[in-house]
Every structure is written in C-alpha cells, then in structure tokens.
Design a protein around this motif. Structure first.
Motif, short mmCIF file in Angstrom:
data_model
loop_
_atom_site.label_atom_id
_atom_site.label_comp_id
_atom_site.label_asym_id
_atom_site.label_seq_id
_atom_site.Cartn_x
_atom_site.Cartn_y
_atom_site.Cartn_z
N GLY A 1 98.98 7.61 32.27
CA GLY A 1 99.51 8.86 31.47
C GLY A 1 99.59 8.35 29.94
N ILE A 2 98.62 7.37 29.68
CA ILE A 2 98.62 7.10 28.04
C ILE A 2 97.40 7.71 27.40
CG2 ILE A 2 98.45 4.99 26.70
CD1 ILE A 2 101.04 5.00 28.32
N VAL A 3 97.56 8.31 26.16
CA VAL A 3 96.65 8.64 25.38
C VAL A 3 96.62 7.55 24.21
CG1 VAL A 3 96.76 11.08 26.14
CG2 VAL A 3 98.19 10.27 24.07
N GLY A 4 95.19 7.68 23.64
CA GLY A 4 94.93 6.87 22.39
C GLY A 4 95.75 7.06 20.89
N TYR A 5 95.60 8.40 20.87
CA TYR A 5 95.99 8.96 19.66
C TYR A 5 96.60 10.40 19.83
CZ TYR A 5 95.73 10.59 14.89
OH TYR A 5 96.00 11.19 13.27
N HIS A 6 97.73 10.57 19.19
CA HIS A 6 98.56 12.02 19.24
C HIS A 6 99.22 12.39 18.32
CE1 HIS A 6 99.82 15.43 22.10
NE2 HIS A 6 101.08 14.79 21.67
N LEU A 7 99.38 13.61 18.04
CA LEU A 7 100.42 14.11 16.84
C LEU A 7 101.22 15.26 17.39
CD1 LEU A 7 97.89 14.78 14.11
CD2 LEU A 7 99.05 12.69 14.42
N PRO A 8 102.43 14.94 17.12
CA PRO A 8 103.61 15.90 18.04
C PRO A 8 103.29 17.24 17.28
CG PRO A 8 104.61 13.73 17.19
CD PRO A 8 103.25 13.80 16.61
N TYR A 9 103.24 18.38 17.99
CA TYR A 9 102.96 19.73 17.54
C TYR A 9 101.51 20.22 16.96
CZ TYR A 9 107.93 18.76 17.21
OH TYR A 9 109.15 18.41 17.29
N SER A 10 100.72 19.09 17.05
CA SER A 10 99.56 19.19 16.61
C SER A 10 98.32 18.71 17.47
CB SER A 10 99.26 18.51 15.13
OG SER A 10 100.08 18.86 14.12
N SER A 11 98.42 19.16 18.71
CA SER A 11 97.59 18.58 19.65
C SER A 11 96.60 19.87 20.30
CB SER A 11 98.42 18.39 21.05
OG SER A 11 98.85 19.59 21.66
N LYS A 12 96.38 20.94 19.63
CA LYS A 12 95.34 21.74 20.01
C LYS A 12 94.16 21.39 19.20
CE LYS A 12 98.46 25.62 21.26
NZ LYS A 12 98.94 26.98 20.91
N PRO A 13 92.93 22.12 19.43
CA PRO A 13 91.58 21.80 19.02
C PRO A 13 91.81 22.13 17.53
CG PRO A 13 91.46 22.83 21.10
CD PRO A 13 92.58 22.90 20.72
N SER A 14 92.29 23.20 17.03
CA SER A 14 92.32 23.66 15.55
C SER A 14 93.21 22.31 14.76
CB SER A 14 93.01 24.91 15.62
OG SER A 14 94.37 24.81 15.79
#
Length: 448
Positions: free
Chosen positions: A197-210
C-alpha cells in the motif's frame, strides 16, 4: 471543528495556516517608533493583514492611526480595471497586494511609486535580500521596483527515510527535477511497494490528473492556456509528453488516484479532520515523498528527511515552488508617502527579520539571516520560475477566471480518467481537452 478549504490549495496553505497561528504574532516584543498622524492602507484580506502586519505595526507605531480597508470585502471578484478604479477613488497611501500577479498589474498601471531611490536613501542594499525575491519584484514592464515583500514561501521535498531504507532505494537529493523525482518514485512500484500500500510520490488534496499536469507543467514554465490571449494550447508535442508522463505514472502505480470526499459549500470544498488525515498519505507513512512546508513533518512517527524542491530541467537554479505574496507598495502621489515608506522599511528591517525567524510559520524572511541551516541556505540560493503575467490575468474578471479554471480542471480530470479506464485513447482525450477547453475559454471571455 476545524475544516480545511480547497479553493485554491495555495490560498488554503497561506491564508488558512496564517489565521490558525495568528495568535503567536502578538507575543512578539516589537520596538516602538515615534510616528504620528494617520495613514490609509488597502488590503486584499483583513485577516491576512492582521497576521502579517497588523500586530507588529500597531506595536511599533502606537501613535499612528492606521485605517485598513479591503479591496473586495464581499469576495465577489474584481478585475484589474476595478482594482485600479478603487485605488483612484479611495486614495490609499499604502497598498498591500496578497497576489503577486495583482502587484504586477498595478505596477504597470502608473499608480505605484518607484522605490529604488527610497531604498538607496535608507541604506537598504539589494544584496541583503533574497535575489529571487528582488528579481520577481522587478519583473515589471519597465524593470523598476514598485513594491517590496517582507517574506517569501517555498516548498521542500520531504521523504520517508524509513521507506527508502526498507526498499533499499537511494533517497532524493538537492537539485532534482520533477521528472527525476517521479522516476525515483517509480522505483518503489518496481520494488513491490504496491503490495504494502505504498506509493512513491503523493500530494494531499492534489492526487487527480489535473493536479499532476499542473505541477509538471509549472516546473518547466509552460501553461496549458493563456487567459490574456484567450487561447487553450494543449495540442502540442510538449503537452502530449506531459500527458503521457502523467498517464504512465498512474498506470505503473507511482501515483494513486485518490478521491477524498469533502463538504462543498458555496462552490468551495471543505475537509474536516478525518478527511484531511485520509488525504495525507505521507503523514500516514504510506507515501515515500511529498512536497511540504519546511519542518512540516518534523514530528512524524517515522524518520524523515528533506531536500530542495524540484527544479527546472532548463535551469537547475530555478524552481516553480517559490512564491512571493503580501507585497507592499506606495500609491504614487500619496501625501503620506514618507509615512508609508517607514512602515515598509520597518517590516523589512533586520529586527523584523529576526522576529519572524524566531516565530517560525510558513514563510521565510526575504532579508537574508545568519541563523540558517544547510537546507534553508540552499533555499535562499534558488531562483523562481515565473510564468508570464498574461498567462494568468489579462484583465479577466476573477469570478469568470475561476469559473473557467474550475471547469477546465474538471475537463482534464474527466478525459485523463477515461484514458486510464481504457475508454478512449490519449490522442482523443487531448483533442477533446483542446476543443472543449477553447469553448470554455470563449464562454468565459464572453461573460467578462
């Protein structure tokens, strides 16, 4: 109950956190200065003024009457022309622009006083300030200085050192481009992190393609549309490469398409504590890297590290993650210009720089300090990547501007998700975004 708003995210970060920690300002001991009379100050947001200026100025100038008025207290949106008309009507002495592009528009209007001579007379040397801040301030039509900014903000690339150790991957380093950061993030998928369940890069609230499209394009200094020219320009080879990158990173598991539900009120999405916690995969130990404020994850329950934010591929001395807000300008022809300059000078003094550094917060003093750690010192050496002002403003009414941006973002998300779900090809999606996006632009301009 504390709730987090998401429109826009950058506004949330700057305004929301300023208001939350505003109580800390009043505890600072400010040197008092003899200055009498009255002065009129126009601001975008009274709350932001109170946090960034009000408490300090009231303490420093107790005998000065400061009248504070807002440009747009009802938040209806104002065009550049309306802001200029407001200034000409109200005749403020000091103009505080929260938005950098608002400052640039006013700087080209002839309503602001040029400040270089005042700086020289006050023995203020440009080399004492962050060179990137000074560069931004002088990016006016004539290259002159029409305002000053006491602080600037910048992100850092935070990483979960425990995850990098677990998957035997080398951690990020200073001076990486965003494509390099994303390539590093993709190594987690190749190492089997998805099973955990680990992802390499993630931004809270900013996970959509746009969101990722915007981040990638901003890092390279390109934009998908020009509000000033009224054009949408995504059907180009450069943009196709950006779209291909985002799709690939979703498909290989580097990005997670997260859909955290918030409460929508009056067109703004609010996130309560549970939704906010769900959105922050990095804080939960489920993301290897994220962009954050300096020191934001110092109290995390795992070992963390931080390096400089992603830099431009064209020039590694530049980053799109540096911002200047809360700019201070003097109205040209003000009878209280000298008093206004005293307030500007005070907010940029070495004294205030030290006070701000002790209080912490989300910004850095634009005046160089002596108490910088290695990372902060490197942040002071970065220069900004700046999109041309016509890409953003161009006299658009802010209300129509935001409606277009919201609809364009929804269009990008809809089309890219269709690609991810194998419902259409990427070329078809790009053509739809170009065609429908231009129609949205035309409608917004017609409603101007």
């Amino acid at each position: 109950m504390k709730r987090f708003s998401l429109k826009p995210m950058f506004t949330f970060l700057l305004m929301g956190l300023c208001i939350i920690i505003a109580g800390g300002c009043s505890s600072a001991v400010v040197e008092k200065t003899e200055l009498t009379g009255s002065i009129k100050v126009v601001v975008d947001f009274k709350d932001v003024y109170d946090y960034n200026y009000g408490n300090y100025l009231e303490e420093a100038f107790p005998d000065l009457e400061i009248e504070v008025i807002e440009f747009d207290p009802e938040r209806k949106g104002m065009s550049d022309e309306q802001r200029r008309a407001f200034i000409e009507k109200e005749q403020p002495d000091l103009i505080l622009s929260w938005n950098y592009y608002g400052y640039k528009s006013l700087a080209s209007s002839g309503l602001l006083e040029e400040l270089s001579v005042r700086m020289l007379d006050s023995d203020m040397k440009e080399e004492e300030f962050h060179p990137g801040v000074m560069e931004l301030l002088k990016m006016t039509n004539d290259g002159q200085l029409y305002g000053m900014a006491p602080t600037f903000t910048t992100s850092v690339l935070s990483y979960n050192a425990d995850l990098f150790d677990k998957y035997t991957i080398d951690p990020p380093h200073d001076g990486m481009t965003l494509p390099e950061v994303l390539e590093l993030a993709s190594r987690f998928t190749k190492s089997g992190s998805q099973g955990d369940g680990i992802v390499g890069y993630h931004l809270p609230y900013s996970s959509k393609p746009s969101d990722h499209l915007k981040s990638l394009s901003a890092s390279e200094g390109i934009q998908s549309y020009s509000l000033g020219r009224g054009q949408v320009t995504v059907n180009t080879p450069a943009w196709k490469r950006v779209y291909e990158t985002v799709v690939e990173l979703y498909e290989n598991g580097t990005f997670l398409l997260q859909d955290v539900k918030g409460e929508v009120r009056d067109g703004t999405t609010y996130f309560g504590p549970e939704a906010a916690a769900e959105a922050d995969l990095f804080k939960k130990g489920k993301a290897a890297m994220t962009l954050s404020q300096y020191g934001q994850y110092d109290e995390a329950e795992f070992k963390t590290g931080a390096v400089t934010p992603p830099v431009s591929s064209a020039d590694r001395s530049k980053t799109s993650h540096m911002y200047v807000t809360n700019l201070m300008s003097i109205r040209k022809g003000s009878s209280n210009a000298d008093t206004a300059w005293e307030l500007i000078k005070f907010m940029h003094s070495d004294y205030m720089s030290k006070v701000k550094s002790k209080l912490g917060g989300i910004g850095f003093s634009s005046r160089r300090g002596d108490n910088q750690d290695d990372l902060v010192a490197k942040l002071y050496e970065l220069q900004p990547v700046v999109l041309r002002i016509e890409e953003w403003g161009g006299g658009f009414n802010y209300g129509n501007d935001n409606v277009f941006k919201d609809h364009f973002k929804e269009l990008e998300d809809r089309e890219l998700i269709a690609v991810l779900q194998k419902e259409k090809s990427l070329d078809e999606a790009i053509e739809t975004i170009q065609t429908e996006g231009q129609a949205l632009m035309d409608a917004a301009r017609a409603a101007k």
